[in-house]
Design an enzyme around this catalytic site. Structure first.
Site, PDB file in Angstrom:
ATOM      1  N   LYS A  79       0.838  -1.200   0.000  1.00 31.86           N
ATOM      2  CA  LYS A  79       0.000   0.000   0.000  1.00 31.86           C
ATOM      3  C   LYS A  79       0.872   1.249   0.000  1.00 31.86           C
ATOM      4  O   LYS A  79       1.926   1.282   0.651  1.00 31.86           O
ATOM      5  CB  LYS A  79      -0.925  -0.023   1.226  1.00 31.86           C
ATOM      6  CG  LYS A  79      -1.985   1.084   1.233  1.00 31.86           C
ATOM      7  CD  LYS A  79      -2.933   0.909   2.407  1.00 31.86           C
ATOM      8  CE  LYS A  79      -3.972   2.023   2.455  1.00 31.86           C
ATOM      9  NZ  LYS A  79      -4.906   1.857   3.598  1.00 31.86           N
ATOM     10  N   SER A 154      -9.770   2.086   2.788  1.00 35.19           N
ATOM     11  CA  SER A 154      -8.870   2.824   1.906  1.00 35.19           C
ATOM     12  C   SER A 154      -7.883   1.929   1.158  1.00 35.19           C
ATOM     13  O   SER A 154      -7.242   2.361   0.207  1.00 35.19           O
ATOM     14  CB  SER A 154      -8.088   3.847   2.725  1.00 35.19           C
ATOM     15  OG  SER A 154      -7.268   3.200   3.700  1.00 35.19           O
ATOM     16  N   SER A 178     -10.155  -0.452   6.968  1.00 35.11           N
ATOM     17  CA  SER A 178      -9.595  -0.256   5.632  1.00 35.11           C
ATOM     18  C   SER A 178      -8.878  -1.455   5.039  1.00 35.11           C
ATOM     19  O   SER A 178      -8.459  -1.404   3.885  1.00 35.11           O
ATOM     20  CB  SER A 178      -8.639   0.950   5.641  1.00 35.11           C
ATOM     21  OG  SER A 178      -9.375   2.139   5.782  1.00 35.11           O
TER      22      SER A 178
END
Length: 486
Positions: A79, A154, A178
């Site tokens: 990420k 997210s 997330s």
């Protein structure tokens, strides 16, 4: 059949037997990326040259003692809020569009020590603020099951890249759901470890008391391997816990006989769709058939979790993001005549609407005259939410419910209504406030053909029990075997 349809242990065996090479695995990743990335848009930055060079060097080590680790040569996506030395880290924000870090996050160092290969950095909601990946400062990621739908957020890029077969597994971060919410939307497995189980050193902070890095994989076994590799105390992170890391894979026995499950009535009540409710009840039947028992319980303060979370997380974000001012690093406005202009214009131009919204909310909650009424009260409610979980865990081994109230929704469907968007995390947020671990794994599909997720919540630092239950359920069903067609 893709090489990524095999588990980590199967691929490790194939490598040791020289049936495949590390170069084959890296080729598999980039070939798939070239085929589908224009549709999915999971990656912000690729690291192809270094990945191929690393694969070449690892191939030369095959058959030696240097190739023993289970993650040896395995392709992973990271990420884009986890810093990587020499590999651009943007947090999917224009504010950090030019940031090339000079050090690696602890989790990245651990993966390098295990000789996994970073394929690239994954798209996300800007600074991890969002539930759909539509808040990325660059472009939205799409759900591989249906490109008209969001992948969740997210960590949307992290979940979508695994579901699309672009990487074998990925790292995400979870502040209020997330990892678990996008894992549910994309039909993969996502674990939010206990707060302090995994070092946050090198994770760009959103809300420091809530953020936690965790793994996203195709199956539970791989998830256990990956968490084992990244977990542990870290001298660079004062909030990482001095708690021994269990050998999670040893807990995957398939035996849940005598296990006591609590099912919160709040997690199957108003606001939870019938499809999500039924998928959980069907999952409970499966576990009952294997010898587990379940009873309805209550988490009475969970109804306050959403408001509590957005006050606390926004307050911490207001503080954490104050460092992005156009002076120290990141972009700087070209439209400034003095120092005040640099601050104001850099932040106005660099941050997106959702980030600005949360900074303003947090600044308000922390301001003189409102601190006691909002921030301090939210902290008190957080303690009550934590106590709710502790009370249930005195009698039950795990808590089970849906990960999300519904399946994924269409792109653009909720962007004009932030409050409705926030409600997508209503079932995941209490876990972060309490600091306990939780996993999401596939448990069915909605009428629209989109995946549904089962959330299994455990006691502090008891990821082993979560993995045991998740693996037993996974082996008794075939939801995880289904894959999107791109």
């Amino acid at each position: 059949m893709s090489l990524f349809d095999y588990s980590i242990s199967q691929l490790h065996s194939k490598l040791n037997n020289k049936e495949i090479s590390v170069t084959d695995l890296v080729n598999e990743s980039y070939t798939r990326i070239n085929a589908v990335e224009d549709k999915v848009k999971a990656f912000v930055t690729l690291d192809e040259e270094r990945a191929r060079q690393a694969a070449k060097e690892m191939d030369e080590a095959l058959g030696t003692d240097n190739a023993n680790g289970l993650l040896f040569g395995m392709p992973i996506g990271v990420k884009d809020n986890i810093v990587t030395k020499g590999l651009r880290t943007t947090c999917s924000s224009k504010m950090l569009a030019n940031l090339d870090p000079i050090y690696d996050a602890t989790v990245v160092q651990k993966l390098q020590g295990a000789q996994a290969i970073t394929i690239g950095k994954l798209n996300m909601d800007e600074f991890a603020m969002g539930s759909s990946n539509e808040n990325s400062g660059f472009f939205p990621t799409r759900n591989p099951w249906n490109l008209d739908y969001v992948p969740g957020g997210s960590s949307g890029g992290s979940a979508a890249s695994v579901a699309a077969g672009e990487v074998l597994f990925s790292l995400g971060s979870d502040t209020g759901g997330s990892i678990r919410q996008p894992a549910a939307y994309c039909g993969v497995v996502g674990m939010k470890p206990t707060y302090g189980r995994v070092s946050r050193y090198g994770l760009v902070a959103f809300a420091s008391s809530l953020d936690q890095i965790g793994p996203i994989t195709r199956n539970v076994e791989d998830n256990a391997y990956l968490l084992q590799a990244i977990a542990g105390v870290d001298k660079m992170d004062a909030t990482s816990a001095h708690v021994d890391v269990a050998k999670y894979v040893e807990s995957l026995t398939g035996d849940v006989k005598g296990l006591k499950i609590g099912v919160p009535k709040e997690y199957l009540g108003d606001g939870v769709g019938e499809e999500a409710r039924q998928s959980v009840l069907e999952a409970l039947k499966v576990l009952e058939g294997m010898g587990a028992t379940w009873e309805e319980v209550t988490l009475p303060h969970s109804k306050y979790a959403l408001a509590t979370y957005y006050l606390l997380s926004s307050s911490e974000a207001s503080s954490n993001l104050s460092r992005f001012d156009g002076i120290r690093y990141g972009v700087r406005t070209d439209n400034a005549e003095n120092l005040v202009d640099i601050y104001k214009n850099t932040r106005s131009e660099g941050f997106g609407d959702e980030v600005k919204r949360r900074i303003m909310l947090g600044t308000f909650a922390l301001s003189s005259g409102y601190y006691d009424a909002y921030y301090k009260k939210a902290q008190k409610v957080r303690t009550l939410i934590k106590q709710d979980f502790e009370n249930v865990f005195e009698k039950y081994d795990v808590i089970i419910g849906p990960t999300t109230p519904t399946t994924s929704f269409k792109l653009g469907e909720k962007t004009s209504d932030p409050m409705t968007m926030y409600a997508n995390d209503i079932l995941t947020i209490p876990v972060n406030l309490a600091g306990v671990p939780a996993i999401s794994l596939p448990c069915g599909f909605g009428a629209n053909g989109m995946p549904l997720g089962l959330q299994i919540i455990g006691k502090h630092f008891d990821e082993s029990t979560i993995y045991r239950v998740a693996h037993a359920f996974e082996q008794a069903t075939d939801h995880h075997k289904k894959k999107p067609t791109l």
